[in-house]
Scaffold this active site. Structure first.
Site, mmCIF file in Angstrom:
data_model
loop_
_atom_site.group_PDB
_atom_site.id
_atom_site.type_symbol
_atom_site.label_atom_id
_atom_site.label_comp_id
_atom_site.label_asym_id
_atom_site.label_seq_id
_atom_site.Cartn_x
_atom_site.Cartn_y
_atom_site.Cartn_z
ATOM 1 N N HIS A 116 -17.265 -47.755 -54.783
ATOM 2 C CA HIS A 116 -18.062 -48.792 -54.112
ATOM 3 C C HIS A 116 -18.759 -48.150 -52.917
ATOM 4 O O HIS A 116 -18.108 -47.757 -51.957
ATOM 5 C CB HIS A 116 -17.166 -49.945 -53.654
ATOM 6 C CG HIS A 116 -16.524 -50.683 -54.793
ATOM 7 N ND1 HIS A 116 -17.181 -51.659 -55.508
ATOM 8 C CD2 HIS A 116 -15.302 -50.562 -55.367
ATOM 9 C CE1 HIS A 116 -16.383 -52.123 -56.471
ATOM 10 N NE2 HIS A 116 -15.235 -51.469 -56.408
ATOM 11 N N LEU A 117 -20.089 -48.049 -52.995
ATOM 12 C CA LEU A 117 -20.848 -47.403 -51.919
ATOM 13 C C LEU A 117 -21.413 -48.410 -50.911
ATOM 14 O O LEU A 117 -21.899 -48.018 -49.851
ATOM 15 C CB LEU A 117 -21.974 -46.542 -52.498
ATOM 16 C CG LEU A 117 -21.517 -45.271 -53.230
ATOM 17 C CD1 LEU A 117 -22.710 -44.530 -53.829
ATOM 18 C CD2 LEU A 117 -20.744 -44.344 -52.301
ATOM 19 N N HIS A 145 -13.342 -55.540 -65.212
ATOM 20 C CA HIS A 145 -12.320 -55.804 -64.191
ATOM 21 C C HIS A 145 -11.457 -56.921 -64.763
ATOM 22 O O HIS A 145 -11.848 -58.087 -64.734
ATOM 23 C CB HIS A 145 -13.027 -56.209 -62.887
ATOM 24 C CG HIS A 145 -12.150 -56.756 -61.820
ATOM 25 N ND1 HIS A 145 -11.989 -56.133 -60.596
ATOM 26 C CD2 HIS A 145 -11.388 -57.876 -61.765
ATOM 27 C CE1 HIS A 145 -11.166 -56.847 -59.836
ATOM 28 N NE2 HIS A 145 -10.791 -57.915 -60.522
ATOM 29 N N HIS A 147 -9.304 -49.838 -63.569
ATOM 30 C CA HIS A 147 -8.053 -49.886 -62.800
ATOM 31 C C HIS A 147 -6.885 -50.637 -63.469
ATOM 32 O O HIS A 147 -6.352 -51.596 -62.921
ATOM 33 C CB HIS A 147 -8.283 -50.439 -61.390
ATOM 34 C CG HIS A 147 -9.169 -51.658 -61.296
ATOM 35 N ND1 HIS A 147 -8.969 -52.794 -62.036
ATOM 36 C CD2 HIS A 147 -10.260 -51.891 -60.528
ATOM 37 C CE1 HIS A 147 -9.904 -53.672 -61.729
ATOM 38 N NE2 HIS A 147 -10.703 -53.150 -60.814
ATOM 39 N N ASN A 197 -6.793 -54.943 -55.069
ATOM 40 C CA ASN A 197 -6.917 -55.745 -56.281
ATOM 41 C C ASN A 197 -7.366 -54.863 -57.444
ATOM 42 O O ASN A 197 -8.429 -54.262 -57.367
ATOM 43 C CB ASN A 197 -7.954 -56.860 -56.052
ATOM 44 C CG ASN A 197 -8.033 -57.802 -57.227
ATOM 45 O OD1 ASN A 197 -7.113 -57.874 -58.045
ATOM 46 N ND2 ASN A 197 -9.130 -58.528 -57.340
ATOM 47 N N ASP A 246 -11.675 -46.304 -57.404
ATOM 48 C CA ASP A 246 -11.906 -47.654 -56.864
ATOM 49 C C ASP A 246 -12.019 -47.592 -55.337
ATOM 50 O O ASP A 246 -11.513 -48.467 -54.626
ATOM 51 C CB ASP A 246 -10.808 -48.630 -57.304
ATOM 52 C CG ASP A 246 -11.202 -50.096 -57.067
ATOM 53 O OD1 ASP A 246 -12.358 -50.354 -56.664
ATOM 54 O OD2 ASP A 246 -10.341 -50.973 -57.278
ATOM 55 N N HIS A 271 -13.780 -50.913 -46.214
ATOM 56 C CA HIS A 271 -13.896 -52.164 -45.463
ATOM 57 C C HIS A 271 -13.860 -51.844 -43.976
ATOM 58 O O HIS A 271 -13.106 -50.960 -43.557
ATOM 59 C CB HIS A 271 -12.730 -53.109 -45.784
ATOM 60 C CG HIS A 271 -12.794 -53.704 -47.149
ATOM 61 N ND1 HIS A 271 -13.756 -54.620 -47.525
ATOM 62 C CD2 HIS A 271 -12.017 -53.516 -48.241
ATOM 63 C CE1 HIS A 271 -13.564 -54.966 -48.792
ATOM 64 N NE2 HIS A 271 -12.518 -54.304 -49.262
ATOM 65 N N GLY A 308 -8.640 -53.800 -51.005
ATOM 66 C CA GLY A 308 -9.308 -52.526 -51.255
ATOM 67 C C GLY A 308 -8.869 -51.410 -50.339
ATOM 68 O O GLY A 308 -8.391 -51.638 -49.227
HETATM 69 ZN ZN LIG Z 1 -12.213 -54.051 -59.776
#
Ligand SMILES: [Zn+2]
Length: 433
Positions: A59-60, A178, A231, A277, A304, A308, A323
């Site tokens: 996640h960028l 997901h 995941h 998650n 993943d 944050h 996360g």
């Molecule tokens: Zn996910």
């Protein structure tokens, strides 16, 4: 123009030490006494040479959530962790559900220069789960999207999931699911089990993951299309994938480093760094996913990486975001969980963290073997090192790592991307300067 680099004495996947010459973005020569003429000579004695690591699940946060991460900061974290390519999840703002946004993401990655950024397209418009996004337009765009996911959310509607699987067959795309039944996980705070019962917090039951995986396996089989499970976290999920592969269903699966090492016992301290998650599971699940990765049921490790800002984590457990950041620690955690336990060797690590993710995501130029003529995407790793993971090891915008203060083996010493160095002797290179 890239300089020539000569790595002296690297260990290439189990073989004896060798010299590796990198020139013009390619591996030009491998041998025992390669001439150093014109090359910068680097002492790589005893370092494990791996193909540049590839993360299928990053996640960028850019565009839209630049306080958490940007493409530049996230790819700096990637390079520091030995990655030369990351697949960027589409849960940005705007959502990457059109050719325009995925091309923007691609361009941001090219400008940053630290790693290849391969955009993942959303399955549904705005990741709302209501109607299919422009999958074909994203596939034929300059971003050449082959992986589609609503990650963060489950593609819950079975008809939309079926249509998506049917649609991507035309260009050998894959739907990365997901797997989380939203009804079974409403308000869920951590794994449903003894710890959640003791703490009195709403549980996230294994069946909420497994029921979606079971359904999607059957849909993928019915449609004859490719499914990738993000995941995967439970022992039951490993069993389902094992069953599906035996049936010949085109399913692949990933496990995160944290699900290979950490358990829900860590929630007892109410430290929200451990809130994620799918949630951390039990020791039994940890052993099952390790076994699944070792026997090939689980194809790859994916981080993943989920940055944050501190205010989203420095609060009570229930209010905290899910996360963890994971790029800088990934290979070291896999080293501890899988290599030190004897479950994988370094050639297996090259497979599960480089060649297999590149293959699943149809990413050319990455995950190739360390051979003459191949692209110079390399990671040189000191497997004998050991150290406490610290904030100085983090190079992204956010510091929500569950490993801070924890002893981890190994150290990424050199990362080579497109023939130039992004990490030199353990130090991130400032590419702009
Ligand atoms: Zn996910």
């Amino acid at each position: 123009m890239t300089e020539s680099l000569l790595f002296r004495g690297a260990k290439i996947l189990g073989t004896d030490s060798a010299d590796v010459l990198v020139r013009d973005g390619r591996i030009a020569e491998i041998g025992s006494r390669v001439s150093s003429a014109g090359a910068r000579v680097i002492d790589a004695d005893g370092l494990v040479a791996l193909p540049g690591l590839v993360d299928l699940h990053t996640h960028l946060r850019e565009p839209g959530y630049e306080a958490s991460e940007t493409v530049l900061s996230g790819t700096r974290a990637a390079a520091a962790g030995g990655f030369t390519a990351v697949f960027a999840m589409p849960n940005t703002s705007p959502v990457a559900d059109s050719a325009g946004v995925v091309e923007q993401e691609l361009a941001l990655g090219e400008a940053a220069g630290y790693a290849t950024v391969q955009p993942i397209g959303a399955v549904t418009v705005g990741q709302k789960g209501e109607r299919l996004a422009e999958l074909g337009a994203m596939a034929s765009s300059r971003a050449h999207v082959r992986v589609f996911s609503d990650d963060g959310f489950c593609v819950w509607d079975p008809l939309i999931m079926r249509r998506a699987l049917e649609y991507v067959k035309a260009f050998d795309g894959v739907i990365a699911q997901h797997a989380q039944d939203p009804r079974l996980t409403e308000g869920a705070q951590l794994n449903e089990g003894a710890v959640s019962a003791e703490l009195g917090l709403a549980g996230w039951p294994a069946v909420a993951e497994e029921s979606i995986i079971a359904r999607d396996i059957l849909l993928a089989e019915h449609v004859g299309s490719r499914l990738h499970v993000c995941h995967l976290s439970t022992a039951g999920s490993v069993e389902l994938i094992r069953w599906a592969k035996k049936r010949g269903v085109a399913v692949t699966a990933e496990v995160t480093p944290h699900h290979l090492l950490l358990t829900d016992e860590l929630a007892r301290g109410y430290d929200a760094r451990f809130k994620v998650n799918p949630p951390l599971r039990t020791q039994e699940d940890v052993l099952a996913v390790r076994e699944g990765l070792a026997d090939g049921t689980i194809d790859i490790v994916a981080t993943d990486h989920a940055p944050h800002p501190s205010e989203a984590k420095a609060c009570e457990w229930q209010a905290a975001a899910n996360g963890m950041v994971g790029l800088e620690s990934a290979v070291r955690v896999v080293h501890q969980a899988m290599v030190q336990t004897g479950l994988l060797d370094w050639s297996d690590v090259a497979r599960v963290m480089s060649s297999a993710p590149a293959r699943i995501g149809s990413l050319a130029g990455h995950g190739t073997p360390i051979e003459v003529g191949q692209p110079a995407e390399l990671t040189l790793y000191d497997a004998d090192a050991q150290g406490v993971f610290a904030e100085t090891d983090l190079h992204g915008q956010s510091t929500n790592s569950p490993y801070l203060g924890r002893e981890l083996p190994g150290s990424v010493r050199w990362t080579v991307h497109r023939g130039y160095t992004t990490v030199e002797d353990g130090v991130l290179v400032e590419l702009g300067s």
